[in-house]
Write a protein that holds these residues in place. Structure first.
Motif: not given
Length: 185
Positions: A14, A42-43, A51
Motif C-alpha cells: 500500500r 489504496a489504504y 491495488l
C-alpha cells in the motif's frame, strides 16, 4: 509487490502505491481529488489485485530511488524566519524546529505521503505556525512550558490524520486550518 491478484496486500504494498500516487500528484498527473480518492482506495485495499488499477495509467516510479527524506525530514529555523508553502512533498515524520526564530509551514497544498503523518513541533524562544488541510483530522499530543500552544485543526474530517507532538518552551505554537486562526498578537 507480487503479481498474484488474490494475495492479501501488505502495508508495504500500500505504501508503494501511495508513493506512486504522491509523485503523480506532485508532477500534475493527478488532481488533488483524484489523488485523495485513489489514496483512500489504496489504504482500504485488501488484495494486490485491488491495488493494480490505481496506478495502471501512471508511469512506473522507482520507489527505492526515492530520497531518504521521504520517511523523515527536518525543517529548521534558527535566528531567522523560514516559510514552507505551496506544493511540496511532506514526509511521514516531519520535525519542525524554531529556535529564536519563526517557522511557518503550510500543509494545505503539500503532498502528504499517507493517511497519517506525525509533525514534531519543537520551539524554543520562537514562533512555529502550521496550517493543515481543511479536511485534516488533528490530534495534539504535545506540551508547552511558559508559552502558548493553540491547536485548532479539529478532530473531524475525512482527510489525513495529522498527529502533533513535541514541546514548546517560551514559545508560541499554532496549528490551524485557516490563516485567520493564527492570532499573531
Amino acid at each position: 509487490m507480487t503479481d498474484d491478484p488474490v494475495l492479501r496486500a501488505s502495508d508495504a504494498d500500500r505504501d508503494r502505491v501511495a508513493a506512486v500516487l504522491g509523485e503523480a500528484l506532485a508532477t500534475g498527473r493527478l488532481t488533488s481529488v483524484e489523488h485523495a480518492d485513489r489514496l483512500e482506495a489504496a489504504y482500504t485495499a485488501k488484495t494486490v489485485g485491488e491495488l493494480v488499477p490505481l496506478t495502471r495509467d501512471l508511469p512506473d516510479v522507482s520507489v527505492s530511488a526515492a530520497p531518504a527524506t521521504v520517511e523523515q525530514q527536518t525543517i529548521d529555523s534558527t535566528f531567522s524566519k523560514t516559510i514552507r508553502k505551496g506544493r511540496w512533498v511532506a514526509s511521514r515524520h516531519t520535525k519542525l524546529s524554531a529556535r529564536f526564530g519563526a517557522l511557518i509551514v503550510d500543509l494545505s497544498e503539500a503532498v502528504l505521503p499517507g493517511r497519517e503523518i506525525t509533525i514534531e513541533a519543537d520551539a524554543c524562544f520562537g514562533k512555529l505556525i502550521v496550517r493543515v488541510p481543511d479536511n485534516a483530522r488533528v490530534i495534539d499530543e504535545g506540551g508547552s512550558t511558559f508559552g502558548k500552544r493553540s491547536v485548532t485543526g479539529g478532530s473531524e474530517g475525512d482527510g489525513p490524520l495529522i498527529r502533533i507532538v513535541g514541546r514548546s518552551t517560551f514559545s508560541k505554537v499554532i496549528v490551524s486550518r485557516a490563516v485567520t486562526d493564527w492570532n499573531l498578537a
